[in-house]
Enzyme design. Structure first.
Site, PDB file in Angstrom:
ATOM      1  N   HIS A  46      38.034  34.157  35.585  1.00  0.00           N
ATOM      2  CA  HIS A  46      38.500  35.420  34.960  1.00  0.00           C
ATOM      3  C   HIS A  46      38.841  36.247  36.309  1.00  0.00           C
ATOM      4  O   HIS A  46      38.173  37.197  36.424  1.00  0.00           O
ATOM      5  CB  HIS A  46      37.429  35.688  34.163  1.00  0.00           C
ATOM      6  N   CYS A  65      40.905  44.416  32.125  1.00  0.00           N
ATOM      7  CA  CYS A  65      41.012  42.977  32.196  1.00  0.00           C
ATOM      8  C   CYS A  65      42.408  42.655  31.412  1.00  0.00           C
ATOM      9  O   CYS A  65      42.684  41.435  31.371  1.00  0.00           O
ATOM     10  CB  CYS A  65      39.725  42.139  31.365  1.00  0.00           C
TER      11      CYS A  65
END
Lengths: 132, 407
Positions: free
Chosen positions: B351, B102
């Protein structure tokens, strides 16, 4: 998740018998085994060592949405466990009523199926823990 | 430790040989479920808008860095660096795909920064992209779970919500943090998301809504979790002296720091802090010669509400253990002591993992240029981004400063 046969086979000692290792130089145990001791690096003398089968719950969660291969298992309990030698391990918790699962609860290792068979028919077995 | 050597380099001026680097333009696509768009369309849109925003021509770009986590699993496509250069019609410009779960976007930004700081290039494009909704939720969860330790976490059924839930329970146990305090983070970020046109969600929630949203991995509920999103973001970096000549309001990157930690949560000493964030933050603040109190606006990695609480503590915005109370008291709201996640954060803005780090930089750029419209923090001059890979095995902290360019 589903794993290939060679990976399952490679990890049998670790998953069936909690085999990790221990650095004789800095007296630190590791699970899973490490190839290099992070404290001593190349000077560390690592030898195989099985982890104790008992420990206590440090943190836990009930998982309602699992990854692939766990669709039929949800919800299940996962815990971060501190074994009697101080090494921490992540594992599912089984065979306990919800009220008995709490931080500090004493647990011991049991042998269970982790995931259903993959395309090659290999079933992933390994450790889970239960509250004692 | 290496940190001391690094600091010594800065103090002795050895580090001054590095050139300064500024953002001269940036943009992000709308984040959300884009069934009509593929990865190549998303990154192309973000890149073209960023080039236009920077008022340069595509052929001036000397290198491309593209952050993306798992396109192989999400869309069956690897080799994204070359794909981006190809789609932008920029062959034979060198293009590199960057992966750090991420934190892929921020690591790409940092590589772009080092490429210019080193003197090798003057203008570099940095992109981040993820196309996540071409697969189902279990497959997406499995792909994301690979950011942790596959053999000791994912194999046992530990999804990312589960890993962060273990941290949340430990934080609650150690400091008395409550589920309501975590909910306050989601409520605030959804409020900010309402003000951001690119946000995945434009919907307000109350603490009660969050509390009633059902457990994903207790104590984390659906509305404690960031969504699965599609999206892309891009920024154009330029050597700072040149940036002042071609950009009215360049945003200088005054510190770039990155640190690593163990892949598995069980191997760490503490469950209630991210060591990598603390180390990267210390390096970034020392490198910039600033303290936490100097920051006017920050984008932090709130993949789950507990992650924002820990980030507030690890970055020094509040004391260890007080992140929950700090959030509940409204100190992190737009008009609070330190506005956190004005974009809506990962929670409400969305996200798309590889895009997130670059989107954070775009949001801080807009804030420092006074272009954040309804969510503008008045007089913001110094901003910070914190981006985390996995459950904290990678952390990247950047600090930015508004500069005055031509005219």
């Amino acid at each position: 998740m589903e794993e290939g046969l060679p990976l399952i086979w490679r990890r049998l000692p670790e998953r069936y018998g909690l085999k990790g290792n221990y650095c004789e130089s800095c007296k630190q145990a590791y699970f899973p085994k490490r190839l290099i001791c992070p404290n001593c690096r190349r000077k560390g003398k690592l030898v195989e060592r099985a982890m104790p089968y008992r420990g206590k719950v440090v943190s836990y969660t009930e998982v309602f949405v699992g990854p692939e291969g766990f669709e039929s298992a949800t919800p299940y309990m996962l815990a971060l466990i501190e074994l009697e030698n101080g090494v921490r391990i992540l594992s599912q918790l089984v065979d306990a009523q919800k009220g008995k699962i709490k931080v500090g609860a004493k647990v011991e290792k049991v042998f269970r199926k982790i995931v259903d068979g993959n395309e090659e028919g290999a079933i992933g077995y390994g450790y889970k823990f239960k509250v004692v | 430790m290496k940190l001391e050597r690094w600091n010594e380099k800065i103090k002795t001026g050895e580090g001054e040989k590095m050139r300064n680097v500024s953002i001269i333009g940036g943009s992000a696509t709308k984040f959300g479920e884009h069934w009509e768009l593929s990865l190549r369309e998303l990154i192309t849109e973000a890149a073209v808008k960023a080039v236009a925003d920077a008022k340069i021509e595509g052929h001036e770009i000397e290198h491309i860095y593209g952050g993306t986590m798992s396109p192989g699993k999400f869309i069956g496509q690897e080799h994204i660096g070359a794909l981006i250069a190809d789609q932008l019609g920029l062959n034979p410009v060198p293009a590199t795909r960057v992966e750090a779960a991420c934190a892929s976007g921020s690591v790409a930004l940092r590589l772009g920064y080092t490429a210019i700081a080193s003197g090798m290039y003057d203008i570099v494009a940095v992109g981040g992209v993820e196309k996540m909704t071409d697969v189902g939720v279990e497959a997406a969860g499995t792909a994301l779970g690979a950011a942790g330790d596959q053999e000791t976490e994912l194999f046992h059924g530990a999804t990312f919500p589960a890993i962060y839930a273990l941290m949340a329970r430990a934080h609650m146990n150690a400091y008395g943090t409550t589920e309501e305090q975590l909910a306050a983070v989601a409520v605030k970020n959804h409020h900010n998301g309402m003000l951001n046109p690119i946000a995945h969600f434009h919907k307000e929630f109350t603490v009660e809504d969050v509390m009633n949203s059902g457990y994903v991995a207790s104590p984390l509920k659906l509305l404690d979790c960031s969504p699965i999103s599609d999206g892309a973001a891009a920024v154009i970096l330029c050597e700072s002296e040149r940036a002042k000549l071609i950009c009215e309001k360049p945003v200088e990157i005054i510190a770039s720091a990155q640190a690593s930690d163990t892949l598995a949560l069980a191997s760490r000493k503490s469950l209630t802090e991210l060591m990598a964030t603390k180390v990267a933050a210390k390096q970034a603040f020392e490198g910039a010669g600033l303290q936490t109190k100097d920051i006017d606006v920050a984008e932090v990695h709130d993949c789950f509400t507990i992650a924002e609480v820990m980030a507030l503590e690890d970055l020094g915005f509040c004391k260890k253990g007080e992140g929950g109370k700090f959030s509940e008291k409204g100190k992190t709201k737009l008009d609070g002591e330190i506005p956190i996640n004005t974009s809506g954060g990962l929670k409400a803005c969305g996200h798309p993992v590889g895009a997130t780090g670059v989107k954070q930089a775009v949001e801080v750029m807009l804030q420092l240029q006074g272009r954040a419209e309804k969510r503008q923090v008045d007089g913001a001059k110094i901003g910070l981004t914190q981006n985390v890979g996995g459950s904290g095995a990678t952390a990247v902290v950047h600090i930015y400063k508004a500069k005055v360019g031509k005219r």
